[in-house]
Design an enzyme around this catalytic site. Sequence first.
Site, PDB file in Angstrom:
ATOM      1  N   HIS A   9       0.848  -1.192   0.000  1.00 26.07           N
ATOM      2  CA  HIS A   9       0.000   0.000   0.000  1.00 26.07           C
ATOM      3  C   HIS A   9       0.882   1.240   0.000  1.00 26.07           C
ATOM      4  O   HIS A   9       1.916   1.269   0.661  1.00 26.07           O
ATOM      5  CB  HIS A   9      -0.884  -0.015   1.256  1.00 26.07           C
ATOM      6  CG  HIS A   9      -1.806   1.151   1.332  1.00 26.07           C
ATOM      7  ND1 HIS A   9      -3.008   1.201   0.666  1.00 26.07           N
ATOM      8  CD2 HIS A   9      -1.689   2.347   1.981  1.00 26.07           C
ATOM      9  CE1 HIS A   9      -3.602   2.349   0.909  1.00 26.07           C
ATOM     10  NE2 HIS A   9      -2.815   3.070   1.701  1.00 26.07           N
ATOM     11  N   LYS A  16      -9.233  -1.409   5.769  1.00 23.49           N
ATOM     12  CA  LYS A  16      -9.462  -1.914   4.405  1.00 23.49           C
ATOM     13  C   LYS A  16      -8.523  -3.078   4.099  1.00 23.49           C
ATOM     14  O   LYS A  16      -8.883  -4.022   3.405  1.00 23.49           O
ATOM     15  CB  LYS A  16      -9.277  -0.785   3.383  1.00 23.49           C
ATOM     16  CG  LYS A  16     -10.449   0.195   3.430  1.00 23.49           C
ATOM     17  CD  LYS A  16     -10.247   1.392   2.528  1.00 23.49           C
ATOM     18  CE  LYS A  16      -9.216   2.326   3.084  1.00 23.49           C
ATOM     19  NZ  LYS A  16      -9.244   3.693   2.597  1.00 23.49           N
ATOM     20  N   ARG A  41     -14.986  13.005   6.879  1.00 23.76           N
ATOM     21  CA  ARG A  41     -13.687  13.604   7.241  1.00 23.76           C
ATOM     22  C   ARG A  41     -13.265  14.612   6.189  1.00 23.76           C
ATOM     23  O   ARG A  41     -12.710  15.674   6.497  1.00 23.76           O
ATOM     24  CB  ARG A  41     -12.621  12.506   7.372  1.00 23.76           C
ATOM     25  CG  ARG A  41     -12.771  11.675   8.631  1.00 23.76           C
ATOM     26  CD  ARG A  41     -11.931  10.411   8.541  1.00 23.76           C
ATOM     27  NE  ARG A  41     -10.524  10.703   8.391  1.00 23.76           N
ATOM     28  CZ  ARG A  41      -9.631   9.876   7.837  1.00 23.76           C
ATOM     29  NH1 ARG A  41     -10.006   8.694   7.394  1.00 23.76           N
ATOM     30  NH2 ARG A  41      -8.368  10.226   7.740  1.00 23.76           N
ATOM     31  N   SER A  85      -8.338   3.993   8.992  1.00 20.44           N
ATOM     32  CA  SER A  85      -8.902   3.982   7.641  1.00 20.44           C
ATOM     33  C   SER A  85      -8.081   3.060   6.732  1.00 20.44           C
ATOM     34  O   SER A  85      -8.626   2.201   6.028  1.00 20.44           O
ATOM     35  CB  SER A  85      -8.904   5.418   7.097  1.00 20.44           C
ATOM     36  OG  SER A  85      -9.136   5.441   5.722  1.00 20.44           O
ATOM     37  N   ASP A  88     -15.578   2.858   6.751  1.00 20.20           N
ATOM     38  CA  ASP A  88     -14.531   3.794   6.325  1.00 20.20           C
ATOM     39  C   ASP A  88     -15.047   4.694   5.204  1.00 20.20           C
ATOM     40  O   ASP A  88     -14.750   5.884   5.168  1.00 20.20           O
ATOM     41  CB  ASP A  88     -13.280   3.043   5.871  1.00 20.20           C
ATOM     42  CG  ASP A  88     -12.231   4.017   5.375  1.00 20.20           C
ATOM     43  OD1 ASP A  88     -11.812   4.873   6.182  1.00 20.20           O
ATOM     44  OD2 ASP A  88     -11.858   3.971   4.190  1.00 20.20           O
TER      45      ASP A  88
END
Length: 438
Positions: free
Chosen positions: A82, A187, A168, A183, A161
């Site tokens: 990620h 995921k 947000r 967050s 999320d």
Amino acid sequence: MDFRTIIAKRREGIAHSEEELRAIANGAASGEIPDYQLSAWLMAAYLKPLTDAETAMFTLAMAKSGEHVDLTGVPKPWVDKHSTGGVGDKTTLVLAPLLAACGLSVIKMSGRGLGITGGTIDKLTCIPGFSSNLTPADMVAQAKKIGIAVAGQSHYLAPADKALYALRDVTETVGSLPLIVSSILSKKIAGGAETVVLDVKCGTGSFNPTIDHAEKLAAALTRVGQQAGLKVFAAITDMNQPLGSAVGNALEVQEAIRVLSLPESELSSNSKRFRELCRYFGALALRVSGMAGSGSEALARIEDTLQSGRALEKARQWIAAQGGTVDLTDDSWLPRSTLQEIYTTHTSGCVAKVDAKIIGEIALEIGAGRKSKADEIDLAVGLELHVKVGDFVTVGQPLATIHAQSSEQLEYAKEWLLMAIQVQNAPVLPLPIVVRPA
Ligand code: URA
């Protein structure tokens, strides 16, 4: 449970129970808690940040707010990669097939771009026939066959999320570290990950402008990940200048194919820097998943997989499996802009700055990105950068090629390139691509 009590507790900085955190996540996912109450809680959580223990519980609660991808039967090791997002970040396009060609199973859900940060799913849209619309079950079936599947974020995974992120975004609470951590990790957990290698970007083109901020985020992701049962390995990498030479969707796909196909000696110096990042995260993933005993063994394996063409062959299998109908030895199928113009330097000296934020904003403004979620993007436009920080240039040397659809776009890009790329007399020492290894 009266949600006013939960808001009041957060406002006073009193620790939430697991049950309260589950109520927030489930209420956000189902829509039962009205936006005005969730927004009040988010602002309270921004001002009185969740502790690590609360963040880990909240992460798990968000992960459980929807479906969970069951990777049973997919050959191990499984590794997810990620990135916190940056300008010119096309790493997944190289790293996913590279790791799958090394024998890892790579199942990845990626996002669309927003603002100056590009998204892998938009880049994949450049490939005729390619579909990112796989269900979790499709992804698992494909990964069992060929070791790789990349799809858009499923609406069914971590829906809490999705709801909270939208709030947000409009309540100026995106920047809270525990909210970012929960967050990202929720995921990953919902997607079935066990081991995650994280590229935490630091610099003007990322949401971590300072190394101090990036260090805090990397440390929090690693700590909280552990508490939530994930193995997280986070490295901090440079995002003061864009990653690689290409910024813009089709241009980035072209650069990724070149990195997979060409020997390093035939790549531009910017693409070499991008290749170095892919090698680093590739070797890290092999090491942390037990596929290599040492850093040098892991690097040698990554290099061999690139040079032998096995990574490119895996990319071919992956693209074909998801419907892509292209020949990777010929990139004439990529969308191309109608105009291209080379931007040259007016001064000789050393490149002191190639500002990722300004470059990202130019690309966004000429149509490569979206300012709001509903915007259409132009896959063909963008910039190719021919220099990086620390390079020496002489008057008239190309600094960038602008790919645009109109003369107005060309003029806009040239005006801002003047600000983005700075050349000075004194030599400049560039930051390494990996600023702080995992
Ligand atoms: N990426 C995410 O998925 N969530 C955040 O909050 C920030 C970056």
